[in-house]
Design a protein around this motif. Sequence first.
Motif, short mmCIF file in Angstrom:
data_model
loop_
_atom_site.label_atom_id
_atom_site.label_comp_id
_atom_site.label_asym_id
_atom_site.label_seq_id
_atom_site.Cartn_x
_atom_site.Cartn_y
_atom_site.Cartn_z
N GLU A 117 -8.26 8.73 -10.17
CA GLU A 117 -8.78 7.91 -9.08
C GLU A 117 -8.67 6.45 -9.45
OE1 GLU A 117 -11.62 6.12 -9.93
OE2 GLU A 117 -11.72 7.13 -11.89
N ALA A 118 -8.71 5.57 -8.43
CA ALA A 118 -8.56 4.14 -8.73
C ALA A 118 -8.93 3.29 -7.52
CB ALA A 118 -7.13 3.82 -9.17
N TYR A 119 -9.35 2.08 -7.82
CA TYR A 119 -9.59 1.04 -6.83
C TYR A 119 -8.25 0.55 -6.29
CZ TYR A 119 -10.76 -3.72 -5.17
OH TYR A 119 -10.88 -4.87 -4.44
N ILE A 120 -8.20 0.30 -4.98
CA ILE A 120 -6.99 -0.20 -4.34
C ILE A 120 -7.25 -1.60 -3.79
CG2 ILE A 120 -5.24 0.22 -2.56
CD1 ILE A 120 -5.33 2.37 -4.72
N SER A 121 -6.52 -2.58 -4.29
CA SER A 121 -6.69 -3.96 -3.85
C SER A 121 -5.87 -4.25 -2.59
CB SER A 121 -6.23 -4.92 -4.95
OG SER A 121 -6.19 -6.26 -4.47
N PRO A 122 -6.42 -4.97 -1.62
CA PRO A 122 -5.66 -5.35 -0.42
C PRO A 122 -4.44 -6.19 -0.75
CG PRO A 122 -8.00 -5.79 -0.12
CD PRO A 122 -7.80 -5.46 -1.57
N ASN A 123 -4.48 -6.88 -1.89
CA ASN A 123 -3.35 -7.72 -2.27
C ASN A 123 -2.09 -6.93 -2.56
OD1 ASN A 123 -4.66 -10.24 -2.05
ND2 ASN A 123 -5.62 -9.96 -4.07
N TRP A 124 -2.23 -5.61 -2.72
CA TRP A 124 -1.06 -4.77 -2.99
C TRP A 124 -0.32 -4.38 -1.71
CZ3 TRP A 124 -4.16 -1.05 -6.67
CH2 TRP A 124 -4.45 -1.73 -7.87
N SER A 177 1.56 -6.03 4.14
CA SER A 177 1.06 -6.45 5.44
C SER A 177 -0.14 -7.39 5.34
CB SER A 177 0.69 -5.24 6.30
OG SER A 177 -0.41 -4.55 5.73
N LYS A 178 -0.87 -7.32 4.22
CA LYS A 178 -2.03 -8.20 4.04
C LYS A 178 -1.60 -9.65 4.04
CE LYS A 178 -4.97 -10.66 1.24
NZ LYS A 178 -4.66 -11.92 0.52
N HIS A 179 -0.45 -9.94 3.47
CA HIS A 179 0.01 -11.31 3.33
C HIS A 179 0.57 -11.88 4.63
CE1 HIS A 179 -0.65 -10.89 -0.98
NE2 HIS A 179 -0.03 -9.71 -0.90
N GLU A 180 0.65 -11.01 5.65
CA GLU A 180 1.09 -11.46 6.97
C GLU A 180 -0.10 -11.66 7.91
OE1 GLU A 180 3.74 -8.41 8.20
OE2 GLU A 180 5.21 -8.82 6.63
N ALA A 181 -0.93 -10.66 8.05
CA ALA A 181 -2.04 -10.71 9.01
C ALA A 181 -3.40 -10.87 8.35
CB ALA A 181 -2.03 -9.45 9.87
N HIS A 182 -3.51 -10.62 7.05
CA HIS A 182 -4.77 -10.73 6.30
C HIS A 182 -5.85 -9.80 6.86
CE1 HIS A 182 -3.12 -14.15 4.12
NE2 HIS A 182 -2.70 -14.61 5.29
N LYS A 183 -5.44 -8.68 7.45
CA LYS A 183 -6.41 -7.74 8.02
C LYS A 183 -6.40 -6.45 7.20
CE LYS A 183 -6.21 -9.47 12.78
NZ LYS A 183 -5.93 -9.13 14.20
N LEU A 239 -4.70 9.26 -0.30
CA LEU A 239 -3.58 8.61 -0.99
C LEU A 239 -2.86 7.62 -0.08
CD1 LEU A 239 -2.25 11.85 -2.73
CD2 LEU A 239 -3.63 10.03 -3.78
N SER A 240 -3.61 6.96 0.78
CA SER A 240 -3.07 5.93 1.69
C SER A 240 -2.09 6.50 2.71
CB SER A 240 -2.39 4.80 0.90
OG SER A 240 -3.33 4.12 0.08
N GLN A 241 -2.26 7.78 3.08
CA GLN A 241 -1.40 8.35 4.11
C GLN A 241 -1.59 7.65 5.45
OE1 GLN A 241 -3.56 9.95 2.08
NE2 GLN A 241 -3.11 12.15 1.96
N ASN A 242 -2.73 7.00 5.66
CA ASN A 242 -3.02 6.32 6.92
C ASN A 242 -2.47 4.90 6.96
OD1 ASN A 242 -4.89 5.67 4.87
ND2 ASN A 242 -6.44 5.03 6.36
N ARG A 243 -1.76 4.48 5.92
CA ARG A 243 -1.19 3.13 5.85
C ARG A 243 0.29 3.16 6.21
NH1 ARG A 243 -5.60 -0.24 5.49
NH2 ARG A 243 -7.07 0.59 3.96
N GLU A 244 0.82 1.99 6.52
CA GLU A 244 2.25 1.85 6.69
C GLU A 244 2.94 2.25 5.38
OE1 GLU A 244 3.67 -1.92 8.18
OE2 GLU A 244 1.69 -2.39 9.00
N THR A 245 4.18 2.72 5.50
CA THR A 245 4.92 3.13 4.31
C THR A 245 5.00 2.00 3.29
OG1 THR A 245 6.24 4.73 5.53
CG2 THR A 245 7.13 3.96 3.45
N ARG A 246 5.30 0.80 3.72
CA ARG A 246 5.44 -0.32 2.78
C ARG A 246 4.13 -0.62 2.06
NH1 ARG A 246 5.42 -5.96 6.17
NH2 ARG A 246 3.88 -5.38 7.77
N ASP A 247 2.99 -0.45 2.75
CA ASP A 247 1.70 -0.70 2.10
C ASP A 247 1.37 0.40 1.10
OD1 ASP A 247 1.34 -3.03 3.49
OD2 ASP A 247 0.02 -2.18 5.02
N ARG A 248 1.65 1.66 1.49
CA ARG A 248 1.41 2.77 0.57
C ARG A 248 2.28 2.65 -0.67
NH1 ARG A 248 4.40 7.07 0.26
NH2 ARG A 248 5.22 6.81 2.38
#
Length: 212
Positions: A82-89, A92-98, A175-184
């Motif tokens: 298990e692990a913490y997931i940072s938004p900076n990874w 898409s965060k660097h585009e919309a910051h959401k 495992l971030s299945q709900n994220r865009e492929t590039r974010d996962r």
Amino acid sequence: MYIPKHFAESRPEVLHRLIREHPLGMLVTHGGDGLDANHLPFDLDSNVGPHGLLRGHVARSNPLWHSVESGANVLVVFRAEEAYISPNWYPSKHEAHKQVPTWNYSVVHVHGRITIHDDEKHVRGVVARLTRVHEGSRSVPWKMTDAPPDYIDALLKAIVGIEVEITRLEGKFKLSQNRETRDRVGAGEALIASGKVALGKDMLRMESPDDP
């Protein structure tokens, strides 16, 4: 356990594999003194019954085997990396910051009925099987016969066997299945770079909503 649809894992072979690869389970029981949790290594026999059977043992001094009767319903929790997931990874965060932080993990909940075995022959078989499983891949595997027989006999008298007949399996692989492929993929690669290799590789194998 709360399991959103995109994190649900129900394939028995996948759930069994997690148990075998991470055999230290948290056995949760409810006896006369209320809820209790014990962390125990289990051996899974997937050929017994419709869902499999867990075998293990506890110290004779552990009150568990007195407080819970054979046939009682129990829960055993197995968890992979298990692990913490940072938004900076997330690209898409660097585009919309959401984006916000989260935590990824894979767990299997085993529901079943416990049986207590206060029997030296049974316990010897459990210990021998656990030893074979965990020593088998070593260049010089340790065997029970490496120790003096009277020493092993004394230790076996100090433990009690337990079995859990599995009645239901639940799997949650977040495992971030709900994220865009590039974010996962971005988060998975960041985890691998940080040393969380198994979790990162699991994420890279998963599908996202925008995958074909």
